[in-house]
Scaffold this active site. Structure first.
Site, PDB file in Angstrom:
ATOM      1  N   HIS A  11      -7.665  -0.339   5.155  1.00 43.57           N
ATOM      2  CA  HIS A  11      -6.562   0.464   5.694  1.00 43.57           C
ATOM      3  C   HIS A  11      -6.201   1.533   4.656  1.00 43.57           C
ATOM      4  O   HIS A  11      -6.054   2.704   4.978  1.00 43.57           O
ATOM      5  CB  HIS A  11      -5.373  -0.443   5.994  1.00 43.57           C
ATOM      6  CG  HIS A  11      -4.230   0.243   6.676  1.00 43.57           C
ATOM      7  ND1 HIS A  11      -4.305   0.705   7.969  1.00 43.57           N
ATOM      8  CD2 HIS A  11      -2.985   0.553   6.237  1.00 43.57           C
ATOM      9  CE1 HIS A  11      -3.151   1.262   8.300  1.00 43.57           C
ATOM     10  NE2 HIS A  11      -2.337   1.190   7.265  1.00 43.57           N
ATOM     11  N   HIS A  19       1.363   3.897   1.984  1.00 48.04           N
ATOM     12  CA  HIS A  19       1.955   4.591   3.130  1.00 48.04           C
ATOM     13  C   HIS A  19       3.484   4.579   3.042  1.00 48.04           C
ATOM     14  O   HIS A  19       4.085   3.594   2.615  1.00 48.04           O
ATOM     15  CB  HIS A  19       1.483   3.970   4.448  1.00 48.04           C
ATOM     16  CG  HIS A  19       0.033   4.240   4.731  1.00 48.04           C
ATOM     17  ND1 HIS A  19      -0.724   3.477   5.587  1.00 48.04           N
ATOM     18  CD2 HIS A  19      -0.804   5.204   4.244  1.00 48.04           C
ATOM     19  CE1 HIS A  19      -1.968   3.966   5.620  1.00 48.04           C
ATOM     20  NE2 HIS A  19      -2.038   4.996   4.811  1.00 48.04           N
ATOM     21  N   HIS A  32       0.831  -1.205   0.000  1.00 44.69           N
ATOM     22  CA  HIS A  32       0.000   0.000   0.000  1.00 44.69           C
ATOM     23  C   HIS A  32       0.867   1.257   0.000  1.00 44.69           C
ATOM     24  O   HIS A  32       2.088   1.177   0.150  1.00 44.69           O
ATOM     25  CB  HIS A  32      -0.990  -0.001   1.174  1.00 44.69           C
ATOM     26  CG  HIS A  32      -0.393   0.001   2.544  1.00 44.69           C
ATOM     27  ND1 HIS A  32       0.375  -1.032   3.038  1.00 44.69           N
ATOM     28  CD2 HIS A  32      -0.436   0.924   3.557  1.00 44.69           C
ATOM     29  CE1 HIS A  32       0.750  -0.764   4.272  1.00 44.69           C
ATOM     30  NE2 HIS A  32       0.281   0.429   4.609  1.00 44.69           N
ATOM     31  N   HIS A  46       4.132  -5.359  10.265  1.00 47.27           N
ATOM     32  CA  HIS A  46       4.680  -4.809  11.511  1.00 47.27           C
ATOM     33  C   HIS A  46       4.765  -5.863  12.601  1.00 47.27           C
ATOM     34  O   HIS A  46       3.976  -6.805  12.627  1.00 47.27           O
ATOM     35  CB  HIS A  46       3.788  -3.668  12.045  1.00 47.27           C
ATOM     36  CG  HIS A  46       3.799  -2.436  11.209  1.00 47.27           C
ATOM     37  ND1 HIS A  46       4.668  -1.393  11.424  1.00 47.27           N
ATOM     38  CD2 HIS A  46       3.030  -2.072  10.143  1.00 47.27           C
ATOM     39  CE1 HIS A  46       4.439  -0.434  10.524  1.00 47.27           C
ATOM     40  NE2 HIS A  46       3.451  -0.826   9.738  1.00 47.27           N
ATOM     41  N   ASP A  67      -0.637  -4.035   5.960  1.00 46.34           N
ATOM     42  CA  ASP A  67      -1.301  -3.522   7.165  1.00 46.34           C
ATOM     43  C   ASP A  67      -2.798  -3.833   7.160  1.00 46.34           C
ATOM     44  O   ASP A  67      -3.588  -3.130   7.803  1.00 46.34           O
ATOM     45  CB  ASP A  67      -1.092  -2.006   7.285  1.00 46.34           C
ATOM     46  CG  ASP A  67       0.336  -1.646   7.676  1.00 46.34           C
ATOM     47  OD1 ASP A  67       1.171  -2.563   7.810  1.00 46.34           O
ATOM     48  OD2 ASP A  67       0.623  -0.439   7.835  1.00 46.34           O
ATOM     49  N   ASP A  84       5.927   4.207   5.020  1.00 47.59           N
ATOM     50  CA  ASP A  84       6.752   3.185   5.671  1.00 47.59           C
ATOM     51  C   ASP A  84       6.683   1.836   4.955  1.00 47.59           C
ATOM     52  O   ASP A  84       7.296   0.860   5.390  1.00 47.59           O
ATOM     53  CB  ASP A  84       6.400   3.043   7.168  1.00 47.59           C
ATOM     54  CG  ASP A  84       4.956   2.632   7.415  1.00 47.59           C
ATOM     55  OD1 ASP A  84       4.064   3.053   6.654  1.00 47.59           O
ATOM     56  OD2 ASP A  84       4.700   1.894   8.393  1.00 47.59           O
ATOM     57  N   HIS A  85       5.958   1.791   3.843  1.00 50.59           N
ATOM     58  CA  HIS A  85       5.907   0.586   3.002  1.00 50.59           C
ATOM     59  C   HIS A  85       6.404   0.884   1.582  1.00 50.59           C
ATOM     60  O   HIS A  85       7.131   0.095   0.994  1.00 50.59           O
ATOM     61  CB  HIS A  85       4.479   0.023   2.973  1.00 50.59           C
ATOM     62  CG  HIS A  85       4.035  -0.440   4.326  1.00 50.59           C
ATOM     63  ND1 HIS A  85       4.078  -1.759   4.724  1.00 50.59           N
ATOM     64  CD2 HIS A  85       3.587   0.258   5.401  1.00 50.59           C
ATOM     65  CE1 HIS A  85       3.668  -1.849   5.985  1.00 50.59           C
ATOM     66  NE2 HIS A  85       3.361  -0.632   6.419  1.00 50.59           N
TER      67      HIS A  85
END
Length: 258
Positions: A112, A56, A54, A174, A135, A58-59
């Protein structure tokens, strides 16, 4: 196929999926590309693809850099997510291959984020499949409903991911397992599977080891967000339908300070 964890940032996991016969590799959510490239070189793997779950940061935040560092690498991401550095957009049901033995099925698992993709990966028949859930599905938990509804998350968890074979290994984005299991125990204090898995996960973390993967079968035993079809779980949160229970669980978890 072989799967390697690559811990990133504070509590993220990127992964390397390697086709053993050709040594071709795919990186899942390589937010810190140098770590992924170092691991690939250690094991003699040849990076060919990036699978982004996705948008975001941090991905997807390492996609542009990995394209600079590995010229010609293909970066896959959901067509409904504006994934940074994406070269190939994918939709539900799209199929990709890696090397000679690894097949990847793209599953649209929104909520998400609107275009979140989980990647279901199969290899030779004797190997258990794997699913990379970003996530959407965490071990004993699920992602926050940033871009969707409880209905969307129910469809993603219970219908799409829940219909995969029970032995499918779950690799999520995570290391949240211990906290998730502590919350799960507040919902079902008498669930022995949750208590046992919590003890195990605490031992893993003390030894600085991952708590991932789980399996789809284990999630149906220990993850309250995947147990919402059970009348006894609905009753615990004062609801009369699976979607209602999922919405209430998310509200409780968002306000839980455990």
């Amino acid at each position: 196929m072989k799967i390697f964890h690559v811990p990133c940032l504070e509590d993220n996991y990127a992964y390397l999926i390697v086709d053993e016969s050709t040594k071709e590799a795919a990186a899942v959510d390589p937010v810190e590309p140098e770590k992924i490239i170092r691991k690939a070189s250690e094991i003699g793997a040849d990076l060919k693809l990036v699978l982004t779950t996705h948008h975001h940061w941090d991905h997807a935040g390492g996609n542009e850099k990995i394209k600079d560092l590995v010229p010609g690498i293909k970066v896959f991401g959901g067509s409904l997510d504006s994934v940074k550095g994406c070269t190939n957009k994918v939709d539900n049901g799209d199929k990709l291959t890696l090397g000679s033995d690894v097949n990847i099925l793209c599953l649209h698992t929104p909520c998400h984020t609107k275009g979140h993709i989980s990647y279901y990966v199969t290899s030779k028949e004797e190997e258990d499949p794997a699913v990379f859930t970003g996530d959407t599905l965490f071990i004993a938990g699920c992602g926050k409903f940033f871009e969707g509804t409880a209905e969307d998350m129910y469809q993603s968890l219970s219908v799409t991911l829940g219909s995969l074979p029970k032995p499918t290994r779950v690799f999520c984005g995570h290391e949240y397992t211990e906290k998730n299991l502590r919350f799960a125990l507040t919902v079902e204090p008498d669930n022995k599977e949750i208590s046992q898995k919590l003890q195990w996960s605490q031992q893993q973390r003390k030894a600085n080891l991952p708590t991932i993967p789980s399996t789809i079968g284990e999630e149906f035993e220990t993850n309250p967000f995947m147990r919402v079809d059970l009348p006894q779980l609905q009753a615990k949160v004062g609801c009369q339908s699976a979607v209602e229970a999922l919405r209430e669980l998310r509200r409780l978890k968002d306000n839980w300070r455990g």
